[in-house]
Design a protein around this motif. Structure first.
Motif, PDB file in Angstrom:
ATOM      1  N   TRP A 130      26.089  31.685  97.048  1.00  0.00           N
ATOM      2  CA  TRP A 130      27.238  32.152  98.200  1.00  0.00           C
ATOM      3  C   TRP A 130      27.561  31.793  99.694  1.00  0.00           C
ATOM      4  O   TRP A 130      26.243  31.774 100.688  1.00  0.00           O
ATOM      5  CB  TRP A 130      26.724  33.933  98.186  1.00  0.00           C
ATOM      6  CG  TRP A 130      27.222  34.317  97.258  1.00  0.00           C
ATOM      7  CD1 TRP A 130      25.739  34.475  96.229  1.00  0.00           C
ATOM      8  CD2 TRP A 130      27.517  35.140  96.394  1.00  0.00           C
ATOM      9  NE1 TRP A 130      26.414  35.318  95.124  1.00  0.00           N
ATOM     10  CE2 TRP A 130      27.028  35.874  94.982  1.00  0.00           C
ATOM     11  CE3 TRP A 130      29.424  35.219  96.677  1.00  0.00           C
ATOM     12  CZ2 TRP A 130      28.332  36.476  94.364  1.00  0.00           C
ATOM     13  CZ3 TRP A 130      30.036  36.358  95.978  1.00  0.00           C
ATOM     14  CH2 TRP A 130      29.343  36.604  94.056  1.00  0.00           C
ATOM     15  N   GLU A 131      28.726  31.707 100.054  1.00  0.00           N
ATOM     16  CA  GLU A 131      28.316  30.239 101.326  1.00  0.00           C
ATOM     17  C   GLU A 131      29.372  31.587 102.672  1.00  0.00           C
ATOM     18  O   GLU A 131      30.683  31.748 101.772  1.00  0.00           O
ATOM     19  CB  GLU A 131      29.732  29.278 100.971  1.00  0.00           C
ATOM     20  CG  GLU A 131      29.443  28.280 102.192  1.00  0.00           C
ATOM     21  CD  GLU A 131      30.280  27.473 102.545  1.00  0.00           C
ATOM     22  OE1 GLU A 131      29.820  26.220 102.879  1.00  0.00           O
ATOM     23  OE2 GLU A 131      31.631  27.811 101.624  1.00  0.00           O
ATOM     24  N   TRP A 132      28.828  31.634 103.866  1.00  0.00           N
ATOM     25  CA  TRP A 132      29.502  32.118 104.754  1.00  0.00           C
ATOM     26  C   TRP A 132      30.290  31.706 105.614  1.00  0.00           C
ATOM     27  O   TRP A 132      28.936  30.935 105.843  1.00  0.00           O
ATOM     28  CB  TRP A 132      27.810  33.639 105.043  1.00  0.00           C
ATOM     29  CG  TRP A 132      28.395  34.665 104.410  1.00  0.00           C
ATOM     30  CD1 TRP A 132      27.467  34.431 103.093  1.00  0.00           C
ATOM     31  CD2 TRP A 132      28.661  35.937 104.042  1.00  0.00           C
ATOM     32  NE1 TRP A 132      26.741  35.715 102.189  1.00  0.00           N
ATOM     33  CE2 TRP A 132      27.892  36.344 102.913  1.00  0.00           C
ATOM     34  CE3 TRP A 132      29.340  36.806 104.430  1.00  0.00           C
ATOM     35  CZ2 TRP A 132      28.029  37.870 102.468  1.00  0.00           C
ATOM     36  CZ3 TRP A 132      29.599  38.059 104.251  1.00  0.00           C
ATOM     37  CH2 TRP A 132      29.035  38.381 103.264  1.00  0.00           C
TER      38      TRP A 132
ATOM     39  N   ARG B  99      26.734  27.946 108.767  1.00  0.00           N
ATOM     40  CA  ARG B  99      27.435  28.184 107.664  1.00  0.00           C
ATOM     41  C   ARG B  99      25.899  29.016 107.039  1.00  0.00           C
ATOM     42  O   ARG B  99      25.060  27.939 106.458  1.00  0.00           O
ATOM     43  CB  ARG B  99      27.593  26.562 107.183  1.00  0.00           C
ATOM     44  CG  ARG B  99      27.686  26.815 105.294  1.00  0.00           C
ATOM     45  CD  ARG B  99      28.349  24.800 105.474  1.00  0.00           C
ATOM     46  NE  ARG B  99      28.296  25.111 104.379  1.00  0.00           N
ATOM     47  CZ  ARG B  99      28.531  23.392 103.386  1.00  0.00           C
ATOM     48  NH1 ARG B  99      27.649  22.574 104.364  1.00  0.00           N
ATOM     49  NH2 ARG B  99      28.781  23.168 102.330  1.00  0.00           N
TER      50      ARG B  99
ATOM     51  N   PRO C 283      32.495  26.425 105.967  1.00  0.00           N
ATOM     52  CA  PRO C 283      31.753  25.180 105.847  1.00  0.00           C
ATOM     53  C   PRO C 283      31.801  23.960 106.642  1.00  0.00           C
ATOM     54  O   PRO C 283      31.031  23.321 105.633  1.00  0.00           O
ATOM     55  CB  PRO C 283      33.031  25.157 104.178  1.00  0.00           C
ATOM     56  CG  PRO C 283      34.434  25.423 105.113  1.00  0.00           C
ATOM     57  CD  PRO C 283      34.220  26.804 105.779  1.00  0.00           C
TER      58      PRO C 283
ATOM     59  N   THR D 142      33.989  41.058 106.180  1.00  0.00           N
ATOM     60  CA  THR D 142      34.081  39.830 105.448  1.00  0.00           C
ATOM     61  C   THR D 142      33.609  39.603 104.004  1.00  0.00           C
ATOM     62  O   THR D 142      32.332  40.243 104.034  1.00  0.00           O
ATOM     63  CB  THR D 142      33.333  39.054 106.731  1.00  0.00           C
ATOM     64  OG1 THR D 142      34.099  39.022 107.770  1.00  0.00           O
ATOM     65  CG2 THR D 142      33.178  37.332 106.699  1.00  0.00           C
ATOM     66  N   GLN D 143      33.584  38.622 103.016  1.00  0.00           N
ATOM     67  CA  GLN D 143      33.469  38.643 101.950  1.00  0.00           C
ATOM     68  C   GLN D 143      33.212  37.028 101.748  1.00  0.00           C
ATOM     69  O   GLN D 143      33.633  36.032 102.517  1.00  0.00           O
ATOM     70  CB  GLN D 143      34.090  38.678 100.716  1.00  0.00           C
ATOM     71  CG  GLN D 143      34.325  39.994 101.131  1.00  0.00           C
ATOM     72  CD  GLN D 143      33.008  41.513 100.535  1.00  0.00           C
ATOM     73  OE1 GLN D 143      32.330  41.321  99.936  1.00  0.00           O
ATOM     74  NE2 GLN D 143      33.242  42.187 101.424  1.00  0.00           N
ATOM     75  N   PRO D 144      31.973  36.992 101.386  1.00  0.00           N
ATOM     76  CA  PRO D 144      31.889  35.114 101.154  1.00  0.00           C
ATOM     77  C   PRO D 144      32.320  34.562  99.853  1.00  0.00           C
ATOM     78  O   PRO D 144      33.087  35.332  99.111  1.00  0.00           O
ATOM     79  CB  PRO D 144      29.932  35.730 100.759  1.00  0.00           C
ATOM     80  CG  PRO D 144      29.797  36.964  99.966  1.00  0.00           C
ATOM     81  CD  PRO D 144      30.933  37.052 100.150  1.00  0.00           C
ATOM     82  N   ARG D 145      32.471  33.051 100.271  1.00  0.00           N
ATOM     83  CA  ARG D 145      32.656  32.666  98.673  1.00  0.00           C
ATOM     84  C   ARG D 145      31.917  31.927  98.165  1.00  0.00           C
ATOM     85  O   ARG D 145      30.416  31.785  98.370  1.00  0.00           O
ATOM     86  CB  ARG D 145      33.663  30.908  99.460  1.00  0.00           C
ATOM     87  CG  ARG D 145      34.882  31.298 100.756  1.00  0.00           C
ATOM     88  CD  ARG D 145      34.989  30.007 100.987  1.00  0.00           C
ATOM     89  NE  ARG D 145      33.725  29.646 102.002  1.00  0.00           N
ATOM     90  CZ  ARG D 145      33.228  29.714 103.329  1.00  0.00           C
ATOM     91  NH1 ARG D 145      34.032  31.254 104.130  1.00  0.00           N
ATOM     92  NH2 ARG D 145      32.905  29.252 103.805  1.00  0.00           N
ATOM     93  N   LEU D 146      31.925  31.280  96.406  1.00  0.00           N
ATOM     94  CA  LEU D 146      31.464  31.751  95.052  1.00  0.00           C
ATOM     95  C   LEU D 146      31.581  30.629  95.442  1.00  0.00           C
ATOM     96  O   LEU D 146      32.338  29.778  95.195  1.00  0.00           O
ATOM     97  CB  LEU D 146      31.423  32.434  94.385  1.00  0.00           C
ATOM     98  CG  LEU D 146      30.513  32.183  93.801  1.00  0.00           C
ATOM     99  CD1 LEU D 146      29.055  32.909  93.326  1.00  0.00           C
ATOM    100  CD2 LEU D 146      31.287  33.173  91.577  1.00  0.00           C
ATOM    101  N   HIS D 147      30.382  29.367  95.071  1.00  0.00           N
ATOM    102  CA  HIS D 147      30.623  28.160  94.604  1.00  0.00           C
ATOM    103  C   HIS D 147      29.167  27.947  93.498  1.00  0.00           C
ATOM    104  O   HIS D 147      28.740  28.994  93.173  1.00  0.00           O
ATOM    105  CB  HIS D 147      30.178  27.282  95.140  1.00  0.00           C
ATOM    106  CG  HIS D 147      30.691  27.552  96.846  1.00  0.00           C
ATOM    107  ND1 HIS D 147      32.126  27.011  96.558  1.00  0.00           N
ATOM    108  CD2 HIS D 147      30.859  27.461  97.742  1.00  0.00           C
ATOM    109  CE1 HIS D 147      32.949  27.192  97.585  1.00  0.00           C
ATOM    110  NE2 HIS D 147      32.186  27.804  98.571  1.00  0.00           N
TER     111      HIS D 147
END
Length: 296
Positions: free
Chosen positions: A23-25, A59, A28, A2-7
């Motif tokens: 970084w969001e895991w 989250r 959401p 699993t990889q995080p989302r970058l915002h």
């Protein structure tokens, strides 16, 4: 894996706007939010292992504090200071659309969380539970001197392995890690960069100017800051967990014990064979955080 989302979120500073990366895991839409904030010269990917552990329940949001990782660098180096970081985190919480979060802060990230969790109303304080990882209101001068020997120094490494070896040499306090674990912690610490001879390689991910405000700390400023931090700590009302590396040179046993006896009367968990600071990668460290955050 699993990889995080970058915002990114825009934040205000003394010269205009900067973007803070986070970084969001996890889901959401999950209303249960955990914010994890790193130490002085680190970045949000330090929490990858912990975030994978907890992203089914939370989250999980791991910011790169301004000047680090994927966040912008400041034009004014004196802007690298705890009050400004707290303001950025308030902006981040507004972006996340949540009124309450749990907080895990390592070293500097703990001081940011402590300052945020102690802010008075009338609005409700957003911090529900607070984990202070190897940090407290009193910081040992020897640790600051040690950090000052490498913070902001020019560096270039030809390979990932060379960088990992160099970073390990100044990171013994993090405690035992396998080579694979250490390489995973090292990769986000690096930016591609050519060396003085034009050869490709890597440099540290952070703005060397973060050392400017760090080195501007005088004994008088440190004493005043310590008094303010104890006042903030004594205002805390949220459940608080203090983690301490048993060999830490930054959080003394005396300070850790005092934190269990005043303010929120924190729980204290120590980890043998670790100094400053536990990286929350090893199973017993993650278990202590999980038990506190998800327990009754």
């Amino acid at each position: 894996m699993t990889q995080p989302r970058l915002h990114h979120v825009p934040c205000l500073d003394s010269r205009g706007l900067h973007r803070m990366a986070y970084w969001e895991w996890g889901d959401p839409a999950n209303p249960r939010v955990l914010v994890c904030v790193h130490g002085l010269s680190r970045q949000g990917r330090d929490f990858d292992t912990l975030a994978r552990d907890l992203c089914d329940s939370y989250r999980v949001v791991c910011p790169d504090v301004v000047g680090r990782g994927r966040s912008d660098r400041l034009g004014d180096p004196m802007g690298y200071a705890i009050p400004a970081y707290v303001a950025d985190m308030v902006t981040l919480l507004a972006r996340l659309g949540t009124e309450q979060v749990d907080w895990v802060g390592t070293s500097m990230g703990g001081l940011i969380g402590l300052a945020l969790a102690s802010l008075p109303g009338p609005a409700p304080n957003p911090v529900r539970r607070l984990v202070l990882n190897d940090v407290g209101p009193t910081i040992q001068a020897a640790a600051l001197q040690r950090i000052g020997t490498y913070l902001g120094q020019p560096a270039h490494w030809p390979t990932l392995d060379a960088a990992a070896d160099a970073l390990w040499a100044i990171s013994q306090g993090f405690g035992p890690h396998t080579r694979a674990q250490w390489l995973e912690l090292t990769r986000p610490q690096l930016l591609p960069a050519d060396g003085p001879d034009g050869a490709p390689g890597f440099k540290p991910h952070y703005d060397p100017a973060i050392a400017v405000s760090f080195r501007a700390i005088t004994p008088e400023i440190a004493a005043a800051g310590e008094a303010m931090l104890w006042q903030s700590y004594d205002r805390l009302t949220c459940p608080t967990l203090v983690l301490r590396g048993a060999e830490s040179d930054l959080l003394s046993p005396e300070t850790a014990q005092a934190m269990t006896q005043r303010g929120p009367r924190a729980q204290l968990v120590e980890f043998a064979g670790v100094g400053h600071a536990p990286m929350l990668v090893q199973p017993e460290q993650r278990a202590a955080v999980r038990s506190f955050l998800l327990g009754p």
